[in-house]
Design an enzyme around this catalytic site. Sequence first.
Site, PDB file in Angstrom:
ATOM      1  N   ARG A  36       0.809  -1.241   0.000  1.00 39.92           N
ATOM      2  CA  ARG A  36       0.000   0.000   0.000  1.00 39.92           C
ATOM      3  C   ARG A  36       0.832   1.276   0.000  1.00 39.92           C
ATOM      4  O   ARG A  36       0.379   2.307   0.497  1.00 39.92           O
ATOM      5  CB  ARG A  36      -0.970   0.054   1.186  1.00 39.92           C
ATOM      6  CG  ARG A  36      -2.029  -1.003   1.076  1.00 39.92           C
ATOM      7  CD  ARG A  36      -3.308  -0.590   1.768  1.00 39.92           C
ATOM      8  NE  ARG A  36      -4.171  -1.770   1.745  1.00 39.92           N
ATOM      9  CZ  ARG A  36      -5.460  -1.767   1.600  1.00 39.92           C
ATOM     10  NH1 ARG A  36      -6.103  -0.632   1.487  1.00 39.92           N
ATOM     11  NH2 ARG A  36      -6.148  -2.878   1.570  1.00 39.92           N
ATOM     12  N   ARG A  40      -3.445   6.174   0.086  1.00 39.35           N
ATOM     13  CA  ARG A  40      -3.955   7.304   0.851  1.00 39.35           C
ATOM     14  C   ARG A  40      -2.955   8.021   1.747  1.00 39.35           C
ATOM     15  O   ARG A  40      -3.207   9.149   2.162  1.00 39.35           O
ATOM     16  CB  ARG A  40      -5.145   6.832   1.709  1.00 39.35           C
ATOM     17  CG  ARG A  40      -6.439   6.774   0.924  1.00 39.35           C
ATOM     18  CD  ARG A  40      -7.622   6.775   1.855  1.00 39.35           C
ATOM     19  NE  ARG A  40      -7.733   5.481   2.525  1.00 39.35           N
ATOM     20  CZ  ARG A  40      -8.436   5.286   3.640  1.00 39.35           C
ATOM     21  NH1 ARG A  40      -9.065   6.312   4.215  1.00 39.35           N
ATOM     22  NH2 ARG A  40      -8.524   4.099   4.187  1.00 39.35           N
ATOM     23  N   ARG A  49      -6.438  11.249  -7.272  1.00 38.32           N
ATOM     24  CA  ARG A  49      -7.604  10.364  -7.190  1.00 38.32           C
ATOM     25  C   ARG A  49      -8.921  11.133  -7.036  1.00 38.32           C
ATOM     26  O   ARG A  49      -9.999  10.567  -7.278  1.00 38.32           O
ATOM     27  CB  ARG A  49      -7.458   9.407  -5.988  1.00 38.32           C
ATOM     28  CG  ARG A  49      -6.975   7.990  -6.300  1.00 38.32           C
ATOM     29  CD  ARG A  49      -7.930   7.172  -7.154  1.00 38.32           C
ATOM     30  NE  ARG A  49      -9.304   7.145  -6.669  1.00 38.32           N
ATOM     31  CZ  ARG A  49      -9.741   6.409  -5.666  1.00 38.32           C
ATOM     32  NH1 ARG A  49      -8.919   5.617  -5.021  1.00 38.32           N
ATOM     33  NH2 ARG A  49     -11.009   6.467  -5.293  1.00 38.32           N
ATOM     34  N   ASP A  85      -6.974  -2.998  -7.454  1.00 44.31           N
ATOM     35  CA  ASP A  85      -7.832  -3.385  -6.337  1.00 44.31           C
ATOM     36  C   ASP A  85      -8.081  -4.882  -6.432  1.00 44.31           C
ATOM     37  O   ASP A  85      -8.181  -5.436  -7.534  1.00 44.31           O
ATOM     38  CB  ASP A  85      -9.158  -2.633  -6.378  1.00 44.31           C
ATOM     39  CG  ASP A  85      -9.943  -2.862  -5.086  1.00 44.31           C
ATOM     40  OD1 ASP A  85      -9.827  -2.026  -4.179  1.00 44.31           O
ATOM     41  OD2 ASP A  85     -10.652  -3.898  -4.982  1.00 44.31           O
ATOM     42  N   TYR A 160     -15.338 -12.233  -0.551  1.00 44.22           N
ATOM     43  CA  TYR A 160     -16.100 -11.055  -0.995  1.00 44.22           C
ATOM     44  C   TYR A 160     -17.387 -11.470  -1.700  1.00 44.22           C
ATOM     45  O   TYR A 160     -18.459 -10.920  -1.459  1.00 44.22           O
ATOM     46  CB  TYR A 160     -15.263 -10.182  -1.938  1.00 44.22           C
ATOM     47  CG  TYR A 160     -14.295  -9.274  -1.224  1.00 44.22           C
ATOM     48  CD1 TYR A 160     -14.752  -8.225  -0.429  1.00 44.22           C
ATOM     49  CD2 TYR A 160     -12.925  -9.451  -1.337  1.00 44.22           C
ATOM     50  CE1 TYR A 160     -13.862  -7.388   0.232  1.00 44.22           C
ATOM     51  CE2 TYR A 160     -12.030  -8.624  -0.681  1.00 44.22           C
ATOM     52  CZ  TYR A 160     -12.499  -7.592   0.103  1.00 44.22           C
ATOM     53  OH  TYR A 160     -11.618  -6.776   0.753  1.00 44.22           O
TER      54      TYR A 160
END
Lengths: 364, 364
Positions: A36, A40, A49, A85, A160
């Site tokens: 990561r 962010r 983004r 993702d 998921y």
Amino acid sequence: MTNSAPVSARRDLDDTPFLVAARGGTPEHTPVWFMRQAGRSLPEYRRVREGTPMLQACLTPELVCEITAQPVRRHGVDAAILFSDIVLPLYASGIGLDIVAGTGPVVAEPVRGADDVDRLPSLEPEQVAPVAEAVGLLTGELGRVPLIGFAGAPFTLASYLVEGGPSRNHERTKALMHSDPHTWHTLLDKLATTTLTFLRVQAAAGVDAVQLFDSWAGALSLRDYREFVQPHTRRIFEGLAETTGGEALPRVHFGVGTGELLGAMSSAGADVVGVDWRVPLDAAAQRLRESGSVPGEPVVQGNLDPAVLFAGREAVEREARRILTEGRAAGGHIFNLGHGVLPDTDPDVLSRLVEFVHSESARS
Amino acid sequence: MTNSAPVSARRDLDDTPFLVAARGGTPEHTPVWFMRQAGRSLPEYRRVREGTPMLQACLTPELVCEITAQPVRRHGVDAAILFSDIVLPLYASGIGLDIVAGTGPVVAEPVRGADDVDRLPSLEPEQVAPVAEAVGLLTGELGRVPLIGFAGAPFTLASYLVEGGPSRNHERTKALMHSDPHTWHTLLDKLATTTLTFLRVQAAAGVDAVQLFDSWAGALSLRDYREFVQPHTRRIFEGLAETTGGEALPRVHFGVGTGELLGAMSSAGADVVGVDWRVPLDAAAQRLRESGSVPGEPVVQGNLDPAVLFAGREAVEREARRILTEGRAAGGHIFNLGHGVLPDTDPDVLSRLVEFVHSESARS
């Protein structure tokens, strides 16, 4: 862009620290990158983004290229990881899902039985052509920095789909696994095919290694992992080795909380096993040796607790030094966190850590 | 109700399967109870809790008694566990916090530095007098079924206080631990004192055993657990042994994801170590033996994956049978789940499981 594009798209970076270490050699310094690292924690990421939904961003080649390259520019890490993702190949294959802010992926029609599994589409290479294009841009952009391909492993994808979104306990997923093994294996086989297609596209487009994330495998016992997950993961790793032929494309495998599974994840065909912060690297290397899964000396990646990055420079360097020492017990060590960079992490702490790892580990 | 109330409030239940197993003996059948057996899975619980906030419920003796007894009546489990909440002693001591539906405990003023720690109140026994009263009611209500006391361990309590609520990564907690060990140890010392007071009140009022929940200890490496947590947990267990004097009040210790910590949790002074579903009981027993923490043969509790309860009768019985077999490798086995009952669990599945464990393990 097709599945059978020439492997020669790949740059010759065999002497870079990341690839040397991944193959069990002795690099000029211990390579370091962060799960990561693109994301962010970086203001430049939040800027580019802004206004673009996650899955759309992952399918916009210029944006993927920019975001993937940002942490390389800022931190000087030894590898880039493709910005993507975990559910992207599912979405691209036509499964109705969306990423909802504050929640994560939400699946329109959760997969709960044999009929649902039968209806699942599989991924066609052209459905992820923008990802291949992004890889192509990156091989130009990144210079001599290797690019790691990215995909989620079948168990995590299945969770998921079955739960309909992120889950703490995976109870529907485990219920399907234990109550209807045939449907479970059919589902995981389909997901393995999709993942393999996704990684083959990335390999053909020029990535230098791949990392397969089984984020939630740590929710399983070793027994369940071996029976219900490992064969499907193995098919992906073996299939990828066939595709890339003589050129060994290092395969990294990671999941958090997988201390009990390290040997089994390695046996599934990983060249490098990612280790979270719960198991020291020397102990991890020993488990890999004992599992008999590695022909030579095991190569490990990790394992700084991402929370330690909030504890100040002294603590970070103390922990990093310990990890570098313990990593010497393995055949190769790629420095990383034991999990992804937390969103509130100060990026300067990461930059300083890269410098520290390089200087501490430099071979004179 | 005072701290020094006579220990004689306790019933003589030494020959019950739970207490026999907890002390490493051979009970007539393997005892079984379930973490979170009192709670949302039961319609009768939802009915009596309606309209009463959680912390208020935990301080209403008649309600605590009723809720604690419900799963004993319904399932025929071999032990009751005091209905309470992990943050109750903090709340009772005067720390501003509330339990918010869908979120969990929210602390009004998180503890972030030395001054905050200095200001923390400690628990006075009379502040939890309603809990003692509930225990008193239960010793009458439960007949020959042992009552397990309940408390949260210092690390888990500290995480709530420092983070200000439930946390996934515990980054502020770990940052405090690594950046300011002195303040950290002062905080944990205070929390250990509060926990010990809370358990002493329960012991004096008549509980037959205690379980100390370090719910989040599994987020720590063994190194950090030993340095930053274990000494404080040990003080609780040792202090409790002193209080109860000659009468050995079995001390159970549990945290989820603690496969790396089992030996250290046992060394902290636990008589019984709870094991989640990731480590089979025979392997857990072996780790406890190797840690040298147990004078005799280790006693374990666990370890059915609570998600398996959603997989149908056949799967539940298959897994339960395996766990009973593996549990024989330990000196004693208390059957339980590897984590708390999930809210959507069908209570009939739990009742059938109790029956199954009893009949499978009955000594003829």
